[in-house]
Design a protein around this motif. Structure first.
Motif, PDB file in Angstrom:
ATOM      1  N   ILE A  73      -8.773  -4.933  -6.933  1.00  0.00           N
ATOM      2  CA  ILE A  73      -7.530  -4.213  -6.755  1.00  0.00           C
ATOM      3  C   ILE A  73      -7.735  -2.936  -8.074  1.00  0.00           C
ATOM      4  O   ILE A  73      -7.283  -1.708  -7.838  1.00  0.00           O
ATOM      5  N   GLY A  77      -7.213   1.915  -6.936  1.00  0.00           N
ATOM      6  CA  GLY A  77      -6.354   2.887  -7.614  1.00  0.00           C
ATOM      7  C   GLY A  77      -6.129   2.442  -8.900  1.00  0.00           C
ATOM      8  O   GLY A  77      -6.178   1.089  -9.310  1.00  0.00           O
ATOM      9  N   GLN A  86      -0.559   1.230  -2.856  1.00  0.00           N
ATOM     10  CA  GLN A  86       0.076   1.284  -4.106  1.00  0.00           C
ATOM     11  C   GLN A  86       1.592   2.060  -4.066  1.00  0.00           C
ATOM     12  O   GLN A  86       2.458   1.680  -4.941  1.00  0.00           O
ATOM     13  N   TRP A  89       3.886   0.523  -2.272  1.00  0.00           N
ATOM     14  CA  TRP A  89       4.632  -0.500  -3.093  1.00  0.00           C
ATOM     15  C   TRP A  89       5.285  -0.349  -3.997  1.00  0.00           C
ATOM     16  O   TRP A  89       6.406  -0.848  -4.452  1.00  0.00           O
ATOM     17  N   VAL A  90       5.256   0.931  -4.839  1.00  0.00           N
ATOM     18  CA  VAL A  90       6.239   1.412  -5.909  1.00  0.00           C
ATOM     19  C   VAL A  90       7.518   1.859  -5.295  1.00  0.00           C
ATOM     20  O   VAL A  90       8.631   1.472  -5.580  1.00  0.00           O
ATOM     21  N   ALA A  95       7.335  -5.682  -5.833  1.00  0.00           N
ATOM     22  CA  ALA A  95       6.925  -7.002  -6.519  1.00  0.00           C
ATOM     23  C   ALA A  95       8.149  -7.631  -7.280  1.00  0.00           C
ATOM     24  O   ALA A  95       9.001  -6.657  -7.587  1.00  0.00           O
ATOM     25  N   ILE A 105      -1.981  -6.629  -1.527  1.00  0.00           N
ATOM     26  CA  ILE A 105      -2.424  -5.165  -1.327  1.00  0.00           C
ATOM     27  C   ILE A 105      -3.727  -5.237  -0.655  1.00  0.00           C
ATOM     28  O   ILE A 105      -4.139  -4.382   0.124  1.00  0.00           O
TER      29      ILE A 105
ATOM     30  N   MET B 230       6.896  -2.098 -12.250  1.00  0.00           N
ATOM     31  CA  MET B 230       6.487  -2.084 -10.747  1.00  0.00           C
ATOM     32  C   MET B 230       5.087  -1.537 -10.690  1.00  0.00           C
ATOM     33  O   MET B 230       4.228  -1.863  -9.865  1.00  0.00           O
ATOM     34  N   VAL B 231       4.708  -0.356 -11.303  1.00  0.00           N
ATOM     35  CA  VAL B 231       3.544   0.136 -11.208  1.00  0.00           C
ATOM     36  C   VAL B 231       2.195  -0.808 -11.843  1.00  0.00           C
ATOM     37  O   VAL B 231       1.310  -0.934 -11.168  1.00  0.00           O
ATOM     38  N   LYS B 233       2.454  -3.868 -11.797  1.00  0.00           N
ATOM     39  CA  LYS B 233       2.325  -5.025 -10.926  1.00  0.00           C
ATOM     40  C   LYS B 233       1.652  -4.526  -9.464  1.00  0.00           C
ATOM     41  O   LYS B 233       1.601  -5.301  -8.634  1.00  0.00           O
ATOM     42  N   SER B 234       1.591  -3.239  -9.163  1.00  0.00           N
ATOM     43  CA  SER B 234       0.993  -2.847  -8.060  1.00  0.00           C
ATOM     44  C   SER B 234      -0.438  -2.352  -8.104  1.00  0.00           C
ATOM     45  O   SER B 234      -1.057  -2.026  -7.424  1.00  0.00           O
ATOM     46  N   THR B 235      -0.744  -2.690  -9.526  1.00  0.00           N
ATOM     47  CA  THR B 235      -2.147  -1.885  -9.598  1.00  0.00           C
ATOM     48  C   THR B 235      -3.136  -3.006 -10.288  1.00  0.00           C
ATOM     49  O   THR B 235      -4.121  -2.897 -10.780  1.00  0.00           O
TER      50      THR B 235
END
Ligand code: FES
Ligand code: FES
Lengths: 154, 744
Positions: A73, A77, A86, A89-90, A95, A105, B230-231, B233-235
């Protein structure tokens, strides 16, 4: 004996027994903690990474069997440079606890690389090995579709 | 999360000179302000326990732990709304464990559908509180209380800080002053950043009667706010307990007696000690820890230790456990918190029905297995982990390490799911013991999934004997006798060393407090004294009582020849119009007609829990490979919807958690051990088996209700009722996968 692995484009020499799963090499040895431990038995997908572009469960790949380049992951990015997935996702605020999302992802990335217009059934098929105890499936599906249309240039 | 380091004990000492502590800004409801626990570094200023201002801007302390429910963003929005800082500039920290962050809502309890009905829980907790040592404190994330507790407190914190900043600016700017984007702005448009004013503001006595903005002026509250986590948890950059990494850290795991509560007679670690990467095997009394250079190597070695366990202090099999629970139904009840009319008589001409329901023990199965990292340095202990009750944790870990609670620092990280499991201190206690055996070496104690599933504080198994009667299309008798081990009594014993006597309202919540108008209505709670560890599982007693109550209401509706949705509506409307409106909402959303085509089934259920009524309609359909849950409609009423998108997410997630349990969840015992080990034996809904869901959030409820748990209770009966509609088979036992063939 030391093994050599390439992770996110960087080469590492790892001095661990050959049967240690890639997951625990990444997390404990290389400090790449974005890849998560959920079950250790290939039942949750939290540990999903790419090996030469294929999605694999890193809890099932022994260090000695690592072949080709590994992407985690962290390699797709960063907070300052989000990958298309991503971003989606945001945008969809996918999440909740977030613990499963690295794996989600990474799994979705492989789906979209092969098929940038997946149907609901194809999304189900590709994603059903990835558990989310918080129940974010609806938003994951929406984010995958957004990323797909972005990739199609729509 | 790097900044969290700033609040370690060491940082406290270094920075104490620069502190403007104890400015409480009229934030507290209690008479005596509690000490402001924030001791920021030089150059930073704290105006109250919820705020630090330094050169980088504003940091909001959200003293409830993030386990996925979005609480940190919510709490930050409460402060930011009054403080006038741009959302992108807000930084959020969990903050230290401190008495100042007590959760008042846990004491007052949630609103019931009728005012004045709060009393059962209030009395119970007040009795308990009289004797709780004050040191234990209630900094707890649980009971779906965080936002309700913070709603006034944190807005006041923002507002009083804003006014103090304006007072500090008054000497330098001409009024009238206003605030925007982290600055105070004068009449001529000149602006001073909060950071520049903070030190002066901290010296000003905080204004006492600040007026909170009316909801019509809200900019953040009431909207879908992007979550601050959120950022990350997405990275893969969000730091969970499992991700803690410290200089020189070792990786450990534990293997504890699977006969829960039993000790260890002896062990032989000679093979394990010779295995690759293994540093030490530590005797924990009821099990062992293996310390190694890698978590997986520790897992392997832990399995190789040969251990002679003591027996379990409870019946060794599932049947034996159910027999012990069933036996209490013949004894005097612990509570009859609902007792109206006379349920022993069946009115002339009424149709009587009766049924027995059973539900199993359940595990929490948080996505992130249990773990904690600890460092013991002789006179201090630091612990890093995700947790729902840092003060309790500090207290228990201190005992385990032979220290006092003020020698323990707890760092609360993101949780990969909590669901009530992380309110328990066991993980930290074990980590403290391991750390004590390894002075000056930080050790991360990671549990395997198997260890996690087999050493939970389970949702208790429960049995309900139901009796009812209908006449002229109406329910005239509803009598429930519910038996289960008491979560409240067990967990209070763990926390305080004893259980308060008296009726246990949590044991019957979801059954005794529902807004049905039935003339003869009785709910009795029977407590079984069984020593299998039980704990708070998302929605607690509501998780089984919701199933019992709403399944049996369905049986009564069918016995009365009524439409199950209309039947509920008719019995609820007189007592709780907001709840009746939810039934109307799910009827409209789903296009409910009371008739379903062949091959499709629909079920409805409604439960009032944690101050929030929730109605759900679930649709199931036959398919070539079995029954599928195809669609779900949810309507909830939280009173004031502060962040609608997040509420919808919690409702859907809560429902999926309940549906997962209803379909697959079952913890069974053989030889005193839990038989399930991992997700293949304890599966949950997945992308392909979860329903397409629609959620509506209403605001007719006069009180603000919780959102984290209320989505769970109605899901299980709604599914069982839908399966009855589809197949004609009434499920009186869970999990449903034992009775029905579901598509994988
Ligand atoms: S940890 Fe690898 S699939 Fe669960
Ligand atoms: S977001 Fe919590 S497990 Fe998926």
């Amino acid at each position: 004996m030391a093994y050599s692995v390439i992770v996110n484009g960087q080469r590492f020499d790892v001095d661990l027994p050959g049967d240690v799963p890639l997951l625990w090499v990444l997390r404990d040895e290389l400090g790449l903690s974005g890849t998560k431990y959920g079950c250790g038995v290939s039942a949750c997908g939290a540990c999903t990474v790419h090996m030469d572009g294929e999605a694999v469960r890193s809890c099932q790949v022994a260090l000695e069997d690592v072949a080709g380049e590994v992407t985690t992951i962290e390699g797709i990015g960063t907070p300052d440079a989000l990958d298309v997935l991503q971003k989606a996702w945001v945008a969809h605020q996918v999440a909740q606890c977030g613990y499963c999302q690295s794996g989600q992802i990474m799994q979705a990335a492989v789906l979209l690389a092969a098929n940038n217009a997946p149907s609901d059934a194809e999304i189900d098929e590709a994603m059903s090995g990835n558990l989310c105890r918080c129940g974010t499936y609806g938003r994951i599906r929406a984010a995958i579709k957004t990323a797909a249309s972005e990739m199609r240039g729509e | 999360m790097g900044r969290i380091k700033k609040y370690t004990r060491r940082a406290f000492i270094v920075s104490s000179a620069a502190v403007a502590g104890g400015v409480a800004f009229g934030v507290y409801m209690s008479k005596k302000p509690l000490e402001n626990p924030l001791k920021p570094e030089a150059g930073a200023v704290t105006l109250n326990p919820y705020l630090i201002i330094d050169q980088e801007g504003v940091t909001i302390i959200a003293p409830r732990a993030e386990m996925g429910q979005g609480v940190q963003s919510m709490l930050a929005a409460l402060v930011a709304e009054e403080l006038d800082v741009a959302w992108e500039d807000v930084r959020v920290l969990h903050g230290p464990a401190a008495q100042a962050y007590y959760n008042g809502e846990l004491i007052t309890g949630h609103a019931e559908y009728e005012d004045g009905k709060r009393s059962a829980w209030q009395e119970f907790v007040r009795d308990a509180m009289d004797v709780v040592p004050k040191t234990l404190g209630l900094q707890v994330t649980g009971g779906s209380t965080a936002t309700i507790d913070a709603f006034e407190k944190m807005r006041l914190a923002g507002a009083t800080a804003r006014e103090a900043l304006k007072l500090a600016a008054a000497e330098r700017l001409t009024g009238p002053l206003r605030t925007e984007n982290g600055q105070v702005i004068g009449a001529d448009g000149s602006a001073i950043a909060y950071a520049e004013l903070a030190e002066a503001a901290a010296k000003i006595a905080p204004p006492e009667d600040v007026i909170l903005r009316p909801s019509s002026e809200w900019k953040y509250l009431g909207r879908d706010m992007p979550r601050v986590d959120m950022v990350a948890k997405s990275t893969g950059t969000a730091q969970y307990g499992a991700d803690v990494r410290l200089e020189g850290m070792k990786f450990a795991t534990v293997r504890i007696n699977p006969h829960l509560g039993g000790g260890m007679k002896s062990y032989d670690a000679s093979t394990a000690e010779k295995m690759a990467g293994v540093e030490r095997v530590i005797d924990l009394g009821n099990g062992i820890a293996v310390v190694a250079s890698n978590t997986w190597l520790a897992f392997q070695a832990a399995d190789a230790v040969d251990i002679d366990w003591e027996d379990a202090p409870y019946p060794a099999t599932t049947d034996g456990l159910f027999a012990a629970i069933e036996k209490t139904l013949d004894e005097a009840p612990n509570s009859t918190l609902r007792d109206e009319g006379d349920t022993s008589l069946i009115p002339e001409g009424a149709t009587e029905i009766s049924a027995e329901y059973r539900v199993p023990y359940l595990a929490h199965a948080t996505m992130e297995p249990m773990n904690a990292t600890a460092l013991f340095t002789g006179d201090a202990l630091e612990i890093w982990c995700g947790n729902q009750a840092p003060l309790v944790l500090a207290d228990k870990a201190a005992d385990a390490a032979g220290l006092s609670a003020d020698q323990v620092t707890v760092h609360t990280l993101f949780m990969g799911g909590g669901f009530g499991r992380r309110a328990e201190a066991d993980v930290a206690i074990l980590a403290a013991k391991v750390a004590k055996a390894m002075p000056d070496v930080p050790v991360k104690v990671m549990w395997s999934r198997e260890e996690d599933m087999r050493h939970d504080f389970y949702r208790p198994a429960a049995i309900a004997r139901m009796k009812g009667a209908v006449k002229d299309g109406e329910a005239v008798v509803f009598d429930a006798r519910i038996a289960a081990p008491s979560v409240t009594k067990q967990s209070m014993s763990r926390i305080m060393g004893f259980a308060p006597p008296g009726p246990d309202p949590a044991h019957v919540e979801g059954a005794a407090n529902q807004p049905y108008d039935i003339a003869n209505y009785r709910v009795a709670g029977h407590l079984a004294d069984v020593d299998v560890p039980v704990g708070f599982w998302r929605s607690v007693g509501n998780s089984f009582n919701g199933f019992f109550h709403e399944s049996f209401i369905d049986e009564l509706a069918h016995a009365a020849g009524a439409d199950p949705l209309q039947f509920r509506f008719d019995h609820i409307a007189p007592l709780s119009p907001p709840t009746a409106k939810l039934l109307a909402a799910v009827r409209d959303m789903s296009g409910w007609t009371g008739k379903t085509p062949d091959g499709i089934g629909r079920g409805v259920a409604v439960t009032w829990s944690f101050g929030t009524p929730v109605a759900q309609v679930i649709e199931v359909a036959n398919s070539d490979d079995g029954i599928r849950i195809t669609k779900a409609w949810i309507a909830c009423d939280v009173g004031t919807a502060l962040d609608p998108r997040n509420i919808r997410a919690q409702m859907e997630g809560g429902m999926i958690y309940g549906l997962s349990a209803a379909m697959h969840g079952e913890i069974t015992f053989a030889n005193g051990e839990v038989e399930q080990e991992n997700f293949p034996d304890y599966d949950a809904l997945r992308m392909g088996t979860a329903p397409v869901t629609e959620v509506q959030v209403l605001e007719n409820n006069p009180h603000m209700g919780g959102v984290g748990e209320p989505g769970t209770p109605p899901s299980m009966p709604a599914l069982a009722n839908a399966l009855f509609d589809l197949t004609g088979k009434r499920a009186r036992e869970l999990p449903l996968s034992k009775l029905f063939d579901f598509a994988g």
